[in-house]
Scaffold this motif. Structure first.
Motif, short mmCIF file in Angstrom:
data_model
loop_
_atom_site.label_atom_id
_atom_site.label_comp_id
_atom_site.label_asym_id
_atom_site.label_seq_id
_atom_site.Cartn_x
_atom_site.Cartn_y
_atom_site.Cartn_z
N LEU A 1 0.85 -1.19 0.00
CA LEU A 1 0.00 0.00 0.00
C LEU A 1 0.89 1.25 0.00
N CYS A 2 0.86 2.01 -1.10
CA CYS A 2 1.69 3.20 -1.25
C CYS A 2 0.82 4.45 -1.18
N TYR A 3 1.36 5.48 -0.57
CA TYR A 3 0.58 6.70 -0.38
C TYR A 3 0.09 7.27 -1.70
N MET A 4 0.96 7.39 -2.67
CA MET A 4 0.59 8.01 -3.94
C MET A 4 -0.32 7.11 -4.77
N GLY A 5 -0.56 5.90 -4.30
CA GLY A 5 -1.51 5.04 -4.99
C GLY A 5 -2.94 5.54 -4.86
N GLY A 6 -3.15 6.43 -3.90
CA GLY A 6 -4.46 7.06 -3.77
C GLY A 6 -5.41 6.24 -2.92
N PRO A 7 -6.62 6.74 -2.72
CA PRO A 7 -7.62 6.07 -1.91
C PRO A 7 -7.92 4.65 -2.40
#
Length: 666
Positions: free
Chosen positions: A121-127
Motif C-alpha cells: 500500500l503506497c501513499y501516492m496510490g491514492g484512496p
C-alpha cells in the motif's frame, strides 16, 4: 353443681395423598436456535402469582441444576445441541404437584470472513475502494461487509451503507505523504457482518501504509562542448544517500524537433555500483541536437515497492554568440532594470538567462579613489542580475556592464553601455494654511504653470489651483498633500516635489441684541458661536456709531435714539481664520410691535410751522421726544399739538403695539 360428662364417639379419618399432574403444568417454552456466543434467555411458566411452589432448570444431559428461578440465562459457547428441563413444583393444601417440560436449543455458527490483504500500500496510490477490491467477504455466501475503524474519529473510511455506496479508505484526506514515516504507518481496518439469522461477527486487520518516495528535479542547461551530461546532478530528492538500495531509472520522453535524435539511445549508465546515468548532448559540430529534452526519472523503494517519477527539462546549448538589445536610457529614480531581458543568442534569437553581470571600468578610465565613482561601479549591479540607477551620482553618467555566462559550460562574455540621466530640479511654493472661505489658491513651482511638461496633482486641485472651499465641504479641517510632477522633455526623467496645505474652517456664528430694560437706546449684545470652544477665538465689534468692543458679550452699548446703524461683528479663530457678520439696527424701532393697518396714525401737516393734528382710530398714549431723547409732551388720545421749531419723535403706545413717527417743525 351437677357435672355432666359427655362421651363422644371416636372417628378415625385416614387421608391418602394423591399426586395429579393436572394440578400444575410446566412450560419451558418453544425450541430455540441461537447464535454462537449469544446469551440464551428462557422464561418458564406454570405457577400463578398466588401459588406456592418452585422452579428448577436442569441440563438435560447431565441433570446439573442451572437455575432455581423461572428464568434461565447463559452464554452459548458450544456448538452442541442441548436440552434444558424445567421442573415446576406446586404445593397446595391438597398436596404437592410436580411437572416437567423440555426445551431444545440449537446453536448457529457465526459468519466467517475471507480477507484479501492490502499488500504494498503506497501513499501516492491514492484512496482504496475497499468494496470493489473485495478486501473482505462474509462466508459462506461471499457477501459484502461493512468497513469501519475503531479508534479514529473521524474515520479514514467513508461510504456505505452496504449496497448503496462503496466504502473508501481515503488516507490522503487526513495525512500527507511527508507525514508517513519512512518505515511505514501502521493502521487497522475493521469490518463486520450480520447474517439473516441475526448472527454477528467482526474482524480487524493490521495494515501498513508506505511512504511514496519524494522525487523532485532541477532543470539543467548544459553546453555541448562540455561532453556527457551527469543526470544524477539533476535529482534533488531523494538525496544521494537516500538513493542507496533504491531502484532508479531514466528515459527520454521528447527531443528537440528535427534533431534526428533517437530518444532510446542518448541515456546510458556507467555499469558500476553505485550506478550513475549520463546523457549524450551531441558534438559541437551537431548544432541541430541543441534544444530542450524532456527526461523522466523514477525511483522505487526496493523494500515497499512504492515508486515515484518526475520529469525534468534538459537544455542543450550550442556555444552561442551574444547579441544585446538596445537598453533605453535610465533615470536615477527608475526601478531595478532586469538585465537578462536585453541579451539573446545571436544565432537563435532566444534569451540567455543563465549569465552574470557586473559593472566594470573603461580600461582604468574611472577614478576608483573617488568614493562616489567607486560606490557606483561596485554597487550599480545587484545580485549579478539587476542594474540599479539609484546608485549613480545625482547627475547620472555612462556605465559599462559586462555579461558572462559559464553555467552551461559554454563560457562567453560581452559588454554593453548604459546611460543614466539625472532628474530635473523641482521646487514648490504653497501657503501653509488656508481658510475654508479663502479664494482658490494658485499653486506655484519653479516652472511656469503653462508648461506642458508639468502637472499639479492632488485632491481638489484643478487647472493649477487649489480650492479650499471644496476641500472643507468634503472633508472638514484637514491637511492636503499637493504634488508637482515635471518631466524633462529631452531625457523623459521625472521628478516631483510636494507641499502641504492645512485647510481650516472659518467660524460659524450669529449675534442678537436686546434693549436694556427701561431704556430706549441702550442695548446688550449676545454672540452665539457654533462648533468651536469659547477659548478658541477673539471678537471685534463695530457698532457703527464710533464705538467698538473686544468683549465677546458686550453690554450697555448706548446709541442715539434715532440711529439706524450697521452692527458688525468679526470673529477670528485662534487658528487665524475669521469671518464677519453685519446686521442693521434701527435703534428706536427695535423690539417694538407696530400698529396694525386698521389703527393707522396720520399726522399733518408734516412738516409743520408749529401746530400738527393727529388722527387715528386707536386709543393711545402719546410721548413726544426731542432729538436728545428728552420727553417734551405726554398725554392720552391727543388730537392736536403745538411745538416750537425742531425735530421730534412722536411715540404712540396702544397696549403692546407701538408706532413711532418723525415730525419736523419749521
Amino acid at each position: 353443681m351437677v357435672m355432666r360428662i359427655y362421651i363422644l364417639p371416636l372417628f378415625i379419618f385416614i387421608f391418602t395423598a394423591v399426586y395429579t399432574n393436572a394440578q400444575v403444568t410446566s412450560n419451558a417454552g418453544s425450541d430455540q436456535s441461537i447464535c454462537f456466543g449469544d446469551t440464551l434467555k428462557l422464561e418458564g411458566t406454570g405457577l400463578d402469582p398466588k401459588d406456592t411452589g418452585t422452579y428448577q432448570w436442569r441440563d438435560g444431559e447431565t441433570s446439573t441444576v442451572l437455575s432455581n428461578k423461572s428464568s434461565l440465562s447463559m452464554r452459548i459457547l458450544s456448538m452442541d445441541v442441548k436440552q434444558f428441563i424445567l421442573k415446576v413444583t406446586r404445593v397446595t393444601y391438597k398436596g404437592t404437584f410436580i411437572d416437567d417440560d423440555t426445551v431444545e436449543m440449537s446453536p448457529r455458527a457465526l459468519p466467517t470472513f475471507k480477507y484479501n490483504p492490502l499488500a504494498g500500500l503506497c501513499y501516492m496510490g491514492g484512496p482504496i475502494n475497499l468494496t470493489q477490491r473485495k478486501v473482505a467477504l462474509a462466508l459462506p455466501d461471499s457477501v459484502e461487509v461493512t468497513y469501519y475503524q475503531k479508534y479514529k474519529n473521524p474515520s479514514w473510511i467513508t461510504g456505505g451503507p452496504v449496497g448503496v455506496a462503496d466504502f473508501i479508505y481515503d488516507f490522503q484526506k487526513n495525512i500527507s505523504n511527508s507525514q508517513v514515516p519512512s518505515v511505514g504507518l501502521k493502521d487497522t481496518i475493521c469490518y463486520h457482518y450480520t447474517d439473516q439469522y441475526g448472527c454477528y461477527n467482526h474482524e480487524c486487520k493490521a495494515i501498513r501504509l508506505n511512504q511514496t518516495p519524494i522525487v523532485s528535479m532541477n532543470d539543467g542547461i548544459f553546453c555541448q562542448k562540455a561532453g556527457l551530461i551527469p543526470l544524477d546532478n539533476l535529482v534533488s530528492q531523494p538525496s544521494t544517500g537516500n538513493r542507496i538500495g533504491g531502484i532508479q531509472s531514466w528515459r527520454c520522453i521528447t527531443v528537440p524537433q528535427n534533431s534526428g535524435v533517437d530518444p532510446d539511445s542518448i541515456i546510458s549508465d556507467n555499469g558500476a555500483v553505485p550506478i550513475k546515468f549520463y546523457m549524450d548532448p551531441g558534438q559541437i559540430t551537431e548544432p541541430e541536437k541543441s534544444g530542450d529534452y524532456i527526461l523522466e526519472y523514477c525511483f522505487q523503494n526496493a523494500t515497499t515497492g512504492c515508486k515515484k517519477c518526475d520529469s525534468v527539462k534538459v537544455t542543450v546549448v550550442h556555444p552561442p554568440k551574444i547579441k544585446f538589445k538596445s537598453i533605453p536610457s535610465q533615470c536615477i529614480n527608475y526601478p531595478l532594470l532586469a538585465l537578462d531581458s536585453f541579451v539573446v543568442d545571436k544565432s537563435t534569437g532566444k534569451p540567455i538567462i543563465t549569465g552574470t553581470w557586473e559593472c566594470v571600468e573603461y580600461g582604468n578610465s574611472r577614478d576608483m579613489n573617488n568614493n562616489l565613482v567607486k560606490m557606483a561601479i561596485n554597487n550599480s549591479v545587484k545580485n549579478q542580475k539587476y542594474f540599479n540607477p539609484a546608485t549613480i551620482s545625482p547627475n547620472g553618467g555612462q556605465y559599462l556592464l559586462k555579461f558572462k555566462d559559464v553555467t552551461s559550460g559554454c563560457t562567453f562574455t560581452d559588454s554593453v553601455i548604459v546611460n543614466v540621466n539625472g532628474l530635473p530640479y523641482v521646487n514648490t511654493n504653497c501657503r501653509d494654511t488656508l481658510c475654508s472661505k479663502s479664494s482658490p489658491f494658485t499653486l506655484q513651482s519653479n516652472y511656469p504653470n503653462s508648461s506642458p511638461d508639468g502637472f499639479w496633482i492632488g485632491k481638489f486641485v484643478d487647472s493649477g489651483k487649489f480650492y479650499p472651499d471644496k476641500a472643507f465641504a468634503a472633508d472638514g479641517e484637514k491637511k492636503y498633500s499637493i504634488k508637482y510632477l515635471y518631466i524633462n522633455p529631452l531625457t523623459k526623467c521625472a521628478n516631483i516635489d510636494s507641499c502641504a496645505i492645512l485647510v481650516l474652517g472659518t467660524p460659524v456664528f450669529d449675534f442678537q441684541w436686546v434693549k436694556v430694560f427701561g431704556t430706549d437706546s441702550v442695548f446688550d449684545f449676545t454672540l452665539n458661536v457654533n462648533g468651536f470652544d469659547s477659548t478658541e477665538y477673539k471678537v471685534f465689534w463695530n457698532f457703527g456709531n464710533g464705538q467698538t468692543s473686544n468683549y465677546k458679550q458686550p453690554t450697555g452699548i448706548k446709541f442715539k435714539l434715532l440711529d439706524t446703524t450697521q452692527i458688525t461683528c468679526n470673529v477670528t479663530l485662534y487658528k487665524l481664520c475669521s469671518d464677519t457678520l453685519t446686521k442693521e439696527l434701527n435703534v428706536y424701532k427695535t423690539g417694538l410691535k407696530e400698529f396694525t393697518t386698521a389703527n393707522e396714525i396720520s399726522i399733518f401737516p408734516n412738516p409743520s410751522s408749529g401746530k400738527v393734528q393727529i388722527r387715528t382710530q386707536a386709543i393711545f398714549k402719546l410721548q413726544i421726544l426731542d432729538i436728545t431723547g428728552k420727553e417734551i409732551v405726554e398725554g392720552d388720545n391727543l388730537s392736536e399739538v403745538q411745538l416750537p421749531q425742531g425735530f421730534y419723535l412722536f411715540k404712540f403706545t396702544s397696549g403692546d403695539q407701538v408706532a413711532v413717527k418723525k415730525v419736523i417743525i419749521r
